[in-house]
Design a protein around this motif. Structure first.
Motif, PDB file in Angstrom:
ATOM      1  N   SER A   7       0.845  -1.194   0.000  1.00 14.11           N
ATOM      2  CA  SER A   7       0.000   0.000   0.000  1.00 14.11           C
ATOM      3  C   SER A   7       0.880   1.242   0.000  1.00 14.11           C
ATOM      4  O   SER A   7       1.999   1.226   0.521  1.00 14.11           O
ATOM      5  N   PHE A   8       0.358   2.324  -0.581  1.00 10.41           N
ATOM      6  CA  PHE A   8       1.118   3.579  -0.621  1.00 10.41           C
ATOM      7  C   PHE A   8       0.149   4.739  -0.812  1.00 10.41           C
ATOM      8  O   PHE A   8      -0.819   4.643  -1.567  1.00 10.41           O
ATOM      9  N   SER A   9       0.418   5.834  -0.108  1.00 11.55           N
ATOM     10  CA  SER A   9      -0.437   7.020  -0.192  1.00 11.55           C
ATOM     11  C   SER A   9       0.385   8.271  -0.444  1.00 11.55           C
ATOM     12  O   SER A   9       1.541   8.370  -0.006  1.00 11.55           O
ATOM     13  N   TYR A  10      -0.205   9.208  -1.176  1.00 10.45           N
ATOM     14  CA  TYR A  10       0.352  10.551  -1.332  1.00 10.45           C
ATOM     15  C   TYR A  10      -0.462  11.457  -0.413  1.00 10.45           C
ATOM     16  O   TYR A  10      -1.599  11.820  -0.727  1.00 10.45           O
ATOM     17  N   GLY A  11       0.113  11.798   0.744  1.00 10.82           N
ATOM     18  CA  GLY A  11      -0.670  12.546   1.708  1.00 10.82           C
ATOM     19  C   GLY A  11      -1.837  11.684   2.172  1.00 10.82           C
ATOM     20  O   GLY A  11      -1.660  10.572   2.645  1.00 10.82           O
ATOM     21  N   GLY A  12      -3.040  12.182   1.968  1.00  9.40           N
ATOM     22  CA  GLY A  12      -4.217  11.413   2.362  1.00  9.40           C
ATOM     23  C   GLY A  12      -4.829  10.608   1.246  1.00  9.40           C
ATOM     24  O   GLY A  12      -5.842   9.924   1.448  1.00  9.40           O
ATOM     25  N   LYS A  13      -4.226  10.670   0.060  1.00 18.07           N
ATOM     26  CA  LYS A  13      -4.790   9.970  -1.101  1.00 18.07           C
ATOM     27  C   LYS A  13      -4.063   8.645  -1.319  1.00 18.07           C
ATOM     28  O   LYS A  13      -2.863   8.604  -1.551  1.00 18.07           O
ATOM     29  N   LYS A  14      -4.823   7.554  -1.270  1.00 21.50           N
ATOM     30  CA  LYS A  14      -4.225   6.228  -1.426  1.00 21.50           C
ATOM     31  C   LYS A  14      -4.019   5.934  -2.904  1.00 21.50           C
ATOM     32  O   LYS A  14      -4.962   5.944  -3.696  1.00 21.50           O
ATOM     33  N   ALA A  15      -2.765   5.624  -3.276  1.00 22.81           N
ATOM     34  CA  ALA A  15      -2.433   5.311  -4.670  1.00 22.81           C
ATOM     35  C   ALA A  15      -2.426   3.808  -4.923  1.00 22.81           C
ATOM     36  O   ALA A  15      -2.756   3.357  -6.020  1.00 22.81           O
ATOM     37  N   LEU A  16      -2.018   3.022  -3.916  1.00 24.23           N
ATOM     38  CA  LEU A  16      -2.038   1.562  -3.999  1.00 24.23           C
ATOM     39  C   LEU A  16      -2.648   1.021  -2.713  1.00 24.23           C
ATOM     40  O   LEU A  16      -2.341   1.508  -1.614  1.00 24.23           O
ATOM     41  N   ASP A  17      -3.489   0.007  -2.860  1.00 28.65           N
ATOM     42  CA  ASP A  17      -4.244  -0.499  -1.719  1.00 28.65           C
ATOM     43  C   ASP A  17      -4.119  -2.023  -1.636  1.00 28.65           C
ATOM     44  O   ASP A  17      -4.802  -2.757  -2.352  1.00 28.65           O
ATOM     45  N   HIS A  18      -3.188  -2.512  -0.808  1.00 26.43           N
ATOM     46  CA  HIS A  18      -3.005  -3.947  -0.563  1.00 26.43           C
ATOM     47  C   HIS A  18      -2.798  -4.730  -1.862  1.00 26.43           C
ATOM     48  O   HIS A  18      -3.478  -5.722  -2.129  1.00 26.43           O
ATOM     49  N   VAL A  19      -1.848  -4.277  -2.655  1.00 22.96           N
ATOM     50  CA  VAL A  19      -1.535  -4.914  -3.938  1.00 22.96           C
ATOM     51  C   VAL A  19      -0.610  -6.105  -3.720  1.00 22.96           C
ATOM     52  O   VAL A  19       0.353  -6.023  -2.951  1.00 22.96           O
ATOM     53  N   GLY A  20      -0.891  -7.207  -4.413  1.00 17.44           N
ATOM     54  CA  GLY A  20      -0.046  -8.380  -4.327  1.00 17.44           C
ATOM     55  C   GLY A  20      -0.100  -9.217  -5.595  1.00 17.44           C
ATOM     56  O   GLY A  20      -1.167  -9.401  -6.170  1.00 17.44           O
ATOM     57  N   PHE A  21       1.060  -9.699  -6.052  1.00 21.15           N
ATOM     58  CA  PHE A  21       1.146 -10.583  -7.213  1.00 21.15           C
ATOM     59  C   PHE A  21       2.568 -11.124  -7.313  1.00 21.15           C
ATOM     60  O   PHE A  21       3.475 -10.646  -6.632  1.00 21.15           O
ATOM     61  N   GLU A  22       2.742 -12.133  -8.185  1.00 22.81           N
ATOM     62  CA  GLU A  22       4.069 -12.692  -8.433  1.00 22.81           C
ATOM     63  C   GLU A  22       4.283 -12.843  -9.932  1.00 22.81           C
ATOM     64  O   GLU A  22       3.334 -13.035 -10.692  1.00 22.81           O
ATOM     65  N   ILE A  23       5.570 -12.768 -10.339  1.00 18.10           N
ATOM     66  CA  ILE A  23       5.958 -13.007 -11.727  1.00 18.10           C
ATOM     67  C   ILE A  23       7.104 -14.009 -11.720  1.00 18.10           C
ATOM     68  O   ILE A  23       8.070 -13.852 -10.969  1.00 18.10           O
ATOM     69  N   GLN A  24       6.988 -15.034 -12.558  1.00 22.82           N
ATOM     70  CA  GLN A  24       7.995 -16.082 -12.620  1.00 22.82           C
ATOM     71  C   GLN A  24       9.026 -15.779 -13.704  1.00 22.82           C
ATOM     72  O   GLN A  24       8.774 -15.008 -14.633  1.00 22.82           O
ATOM     73  N   ALA A  25      10.172 -16.429 -13.596  1.00 23.39           N
ATOM     74  CA  ALA A  25      11.201 -16.312 -14.627  1.00 23.39           C
ATOM     75  C   ALA A  25      10.631 -16.739 -15.973  1.00 23.39           C
ATOM     76  O   ALA A  25       9.910 -17.728 -16.070  1.00 23.39           O
ATOM     77  N   GLY A  26      10.927 -15.964 -17.015  1.00 25.86           N
ATOM     78  CA  GLY A  26      10.454 -16.274 -18.353  1.00 25.86           C
ATOM     79  C   GLY A  26       9.029 -15.859 -18.638  1.00 25.86           C
ATOM     80  O   GLY A  26       8.523 -16.075 -19.743  1.00 25.86           O
ATOM     81  N   GLU A  27       8.382 -15.243 -17.671  1.00 23.22           N
ATOM     82  CA  GLU A  27       6.979 -14.855 -17.813  1.00 23.22           C
ATOM     83  C   GLU A  27       6.870 -13.384 -18.200  1.00 23.22           C
ATOM     84  O   GLU A  27       7.534 -12.531 -17.617  1.00 23.22           O
ATOM     85  N   CYS A  28       6.035 -13.081 -19.171  1.00 27.13           N
ATOM     86  CA  CYS A  28       5.750 -11.691 -19.548  1.00 27.13           C
ATOM     87  C   CYS A  28       4.410 -11.307 -18.938  1.00 27.13           C
ATOM     88  O   CYS A  28       3.370 -11.836 -19.319  1.00 27.13           O
ATOM     89  N   ALA A  29       4.456 -10.425 -17.962  1.00 24.60           N
ATOM     90  CA  ALA A  29       3.251  -9.974 -17.278  1.00 24.60           C
ATOM     91  C   ALA A  29       2.929  -8.552 -17.704  1.00 24.60           C
ATOM     92  O   ALA A  29       3.792  -7.673 -17.673  1.00 24.60           O
ATOM     93  N   VAL A  30       1.701  -8.340 -18.114  1.00 24.69           N
ATOM     94  CA  VAL A  30       1.258  -7.017 -18.553  1.00 24.69           C
ATOM     95  C   VAL A  30       0.435  -6.381 -17.434  1.00 24.69           C
ATOM     96  O   VAL A  30      -0.590  -6.926 -17.015  1.00 24.69           O
ATOM     97  N   LEU A  31       0.916  -5.245 -16.943  1.00 24.94           N
ATOM     98  CA  LEU A  31       0.201  -4.477 -15.930  1.00 24.94           C
ATOM     99  C   LEU A  31      -0.696  -3.490 -16.658  1.00 24.94           C
ATOM    100  O   LEU A  31      -0.229  -2.469 -17.165  1.00 24.94           O
ATOM    101  N   LEU A  32      -1.960  -3.825 -16.729  1.00 21.71           N
ATOM    102  CA  LEU A  32      -2.907  -3.071 -17.542  1.00 21.71           C
ATOM    103  C   LEU A  32      -3.790  -2.219 -16.643  1.00 21.71           C
ATOM    104  O   LEU A  32      -4.357  -2.700 -15.661  1.00 21.71           O
TER     105      LEU A  32
END
Length: 254
Positions: free
Chosen positions: A21-46
Motif C-alpha cells: 500500500s502507498f499514499s500521497y498525503g491522504g490519497k491512497k495510490a495503492l491499496d493492498h496490492v499483491g502478485f508474483e511473476i515467474q522467470a520467463g513470464e511476460c506480465a502485462v500491468l494493464l
C-alpha cells in the motif's frame, strides 16, 4: 567476467509483491496490492491512466520507499537487501533518461561503468545488445539525432547490459508510431521466452497484449484481476480483453 541473463531457475519467482500500500498525503495510490511473476513470464500491468502503475514501479525501483507491504526481487527483500535486489533489475521508464548530448555508445558506456563493467567486456556487451536491436551502426550518433523508436531501443539495450533477471517497462511505447511500437512489443516478448527473463510491462494499450501473457489489471490502486488471458476472459464472461478491461474498470477504459 561472464553474466547470464537469469541466475534463477526457470520456475523461480523473479518478483514478489505482497500486501503493498502507498499514499500521497491522504490519497491512497495503492491499496493492498499483491502478485508474483515467474522467470520467463511476460506480465502485462494493464490499467487506465492514474490507476497506480507508475507508483508501483517507483516502489519496485526504490524511487519511493514502501512503508507498508513487501517487495522481493529474485528472493531478495528490496528494503533489507537493496543492492542485491536492484542488481537483478533492468528498467525502462516512461520518460527518457538518456543524455541527449552524448552518443549512443557514451550513454551505454556510462551505464556499464555504474554496474562495474569496464573495458573490453563492457564493449562486448554493448555491441551484443545493440546488434540484437539493429542499432550498432548508429552507436556514434548523438541521442538527439535519433527518432523516438530508436531512442527506446537504446534504453532497452541499456537496461539489459548487466543481464538482469527482471525487466520493468513503464509504458515504453507511448508516443511511438505503429511500426516502432510493434517492433518493441515483439522484441520484448521474444526476449522473455528465449532468455528466460521475467518482464513486467505497464500499459493502457490493449493491443500490446499477447495471448500467452499474464495479465494484472489495476484500477484505482487495487488489483481487479490477475491471471492468464483465458482466465481473465472466463472470470469476466466476455470474449475479448477489451471487454474484460472495460467491465473491470467500470467504463474508465482509455
Amino acid at each position: 567476467m561472464k553474466l547470464a541473463f537469469s541466475q534463477i531457475d526457470s520456475r523461480a519467482t523473479a518478483l514478489s509483491v505482497k500486501d503493498l500500500s502507498f499514499s500521497y498525503g491522504g490519497k491512497k495510490a495503492l491499496d493492498h496490492v499483491g502478485f508474483e511473476i515467474q522467470a520467463g513470464e511476460c506480465a502485462v500491468l494493464l490499467g487506465p491512466n492514474g490507476a497506480g502503475k507508475s507508483t508501483l514501479f517507483a516502489l519496485i525501483t526504490r524511487l519511493y520507499d514502501a512503508r507498508s507491504g513487501r517487495i522481493e526481487l529474485c528472493g531478495f527483500d528490496i528494503k533489507k537487501q537493496t543492492s542485491k535486489a536492484l542488481g537483478r533489475l533492468g528498467v525502462v521508464f516512461q520518460q527518457s533518461t538518456l543524455d541527449m548530448d552524448l552518443t549512443v555508445m557514451q550513454n551505454l558506456d556510462y551505464h556499464a561503468a555504474l554496474h562495474g563493467m569496464g573495458g573490453k567486456f563492457a564493449k562486448q556487451r554493448i555491441q551484443q545488445e545493440l546488434e540484437r536491436l539493429n542499432m550498432y551502426e548508429r552507436r556514434k550518433e548523438k541521442i538527439r539525432q535519433l527518432n523516438g523508436g530508436h531512442r527506446r531501443r537504446v534504453e532497452i539495450a541499456r537496461a539489459l547490459l548487466h543481464k538482469p533477471s527482471l525487466l520493468l517497462l513503464d509504458e515504453p511505447t507511448v508516443g511511438l508510431d505503429v511500426p516502432s511500437r510493434q517492433d518493441i512489443v515483439e522484441y520484448v516478448h521474444h526476449l522473455a521466452k528465449d532468455e528466460n527473463i521475467a518482464v513486467l510491462w505497464a500499459t493502457h494499450l490493449i493491443d500490446e497484449i499477447f495471448p500467452e501473457d499474464k495479465l494484472i489489471i489495476l484500477h484505482k490502486g487495487q488489483i481487479e484481476a490477475a491471471g492468464s488471458v483465458a482466465e481473465i476472459l472466463q472470470q469476466t464472461g466476455v470474449a475479448t480483453i477489451k471487454e474484460a478491461f472495460y467491465a473491470l474498470t467500470q467504463g474508465t477504459q482509455e
